[in-house]
Motif scaffolding. Sequence first.
Motif, short mmCIF file in Angstrom:
data_model
loop_
_atom_site.label_atom_id
_atom_site.label_comp_id
_atom_site.label_asym_id
_atom_site.label_seq_id
_atom_site.Cartn_x
_atom_site.Cartn_y
_atom_site.Cartn_z
N ASP A 104 7.14 -17.05 -11.82
CA ASP A 104 6.61 -16.19 -12.16
C ASP A 104 5.21 -16.18 -10.80
O ASP A 104 4.32 -14.90 -11.04
N ALA A 105 5.42 -17.21 -10.76
CA ALA A 105 3.60 -17.45 -10.11
C ALA A 105 4.58 -16.57 -8.14
O ALA A 105 4.00 -15.84 -7.81
N GLU A 106 5.71 -16.55 -8.17
CA GLU A 106 6.33 -15.66 -7.02
C GLU A 106 6.61 -14.40 -7.27
O GLU A 106 6.30 -13.50 -5.95
N LYS A 107 6.85 -14.14 -8.57
CA LYS A 107 6.56 -12.71 -8.84
C LYS A 107 5.34 -11.99 -8.57
O LYS A 107 5.17 -11.20 -8.63
N GLU A 108 3.77 -12.86 -9.30
CA GLU A 108 2.56 -12.13 -9.04
C GLU A 108 2.27 -12.15 -7.73
O GLU A 108 1.62 -11.06 -7.48
N ILE A 111 4.26 -9.21 -6.37
CA ILE A 111 3.67 -8.05 -6.53
C ILE A 111 2.02 -7.58 -6.16
O ILE A 111 1.87 -6.67 -5.33
N VAL A 112 1.27 -8.62 -6.01
CA VAL A 112 -0.14 -8.80 -5.35
C VAL A 112 0.06 -8.23 -3.66
O VAL A 112 -0.19 -6.49 -3.49
N GLU A 113 1.59 -8.85 -2.96
CA GLU A 113 0.98 -7.80 -1.77
C GLU A 113 1.85 -6.79 -1.96
O GLU A 113 1.51 -5.89 -1.32
N GLN A 114 2.70 -6.59 -3.17
CA GLN A 114 3.85 -5.17 -2.89
C GLN A 114 2.53 -4.41 -3.13
O GLN A 114 2.56 -2.80 -2.17
N LEU A 117 0.65 -3.37 0.45
CA LEU A 117 0.93 -2.74 1.12
C LEU A 117 0.71 -1.82 0.36
O LEU A 117 1.27 -0.59 2.02
N GLU A 118 1.16 -1.75 -0.36
CA GLU A 118 1.08 0.17 -0.81
C GLU A 118 -0.69 0.69 -1.02
O GLU A 118 -0.32 1.50 -0.14
N GLU A 119 -1.33 -0.10 -1.18
CA GLU A 119 -3.12 0.28 -0.79
C GLU A 119 -2.78 0.51 1.12
O GLU A 119 -3.63 1.69 1.43
N THR A 120 -2.30 -0.44 2.14
CA THR A 120 -2.22 -0.36 2.87
C THR A 120 -1.81 1.26 3.52
O THR A 120 -2.43 2.53 4.34
N ILE A 121 -0.82 1.50 2.91
CA ILE A 121 -0.07 3.17 3.22
C ILE A 121 -0.55 3.94 2.85
O ILE A 121 -0.84 4.46 3.82
N ASP A 122 -0.96 4.02 1.46
CA ASP A 122 -1.90 5.21 1.28
C ASP A 122 -3.54 4.97 2.06
O ASP A 122 -3.42 6.45 2.69
N GLU A 123 -3.59 3.59 2.29
CA GLU A 123 -5.32 4.05 3.59
C GLU A 123 -4.14 4.90 4.85
O GLU A 123 -5.13 5.38 5.87
N LEU A 124 -3.20 3.96 6.03
CA LEU A 124 -2.69 4.91 6.62
C LEU A 124 -2.25 6.15 6.31
O LEU A 124 -2.55 6.85 7.68
#
Length: 198
Positions: A104-108, A111-114, A117-124
């Motif tokens: 569960d911790a790894e999944k969290e 999810i946080v990393e995803q 990354l999505e925010e970084t992609i949006d910014e880029l």
Amino acid sequence: MEKALKKQKDEKETTFFQRFIYWVLIPLLFALFLGLLIASIAGVNVFQQAKELGGKIPFISNMAVHENTEDISEYKEKIIELDAEIQNKNAEIEQLKKKIENKDAEKERYIVEQKRLEETIDELKKQQEENKRAFKDIVSTYASMSPKRAAPIVLEMSDDEAVKILTNLPTESLAKILENMPAEQAAKYTEKLSINAN
């Protein structure tokens, strides 16, 4: 005569045995059955009472104690085995709980990393859109400038930047800017433009 005496003796023995069955055994069994029936209706556990009375009789109580000690030792061994099994199962359950918590911790974390990354992609993407707009503005600026002023500025740029801008200029503006450059510079940029076009 002996036969008659023998027959009479046999009849007496038979009748004595029959009398014993009819007068003693059957009434005794009936009374026993009736007593058990009345006791069970009254709620008395006859077998428990018999066991308690048997415990008071010396020979029978020794047998019962010996059987009880064997039964108790067997039950104790079974209890120890079952306790050990329960402890093993509890340990397995704890390990599985820890694995689930780790998953569960790894999944969290994923999810946080995803999300990051999505925010970084949006910014880029936004930055890329802004860069495209800025580049279009620069290209339109060079297109609107007079060719005499634009040509010296393009010559001061690095070749890559100059080719990038010249590639995106409208054909008329490009031709006029190249006319206002020295011949060898115009030839160099024309050659680079033709390579980029392929």
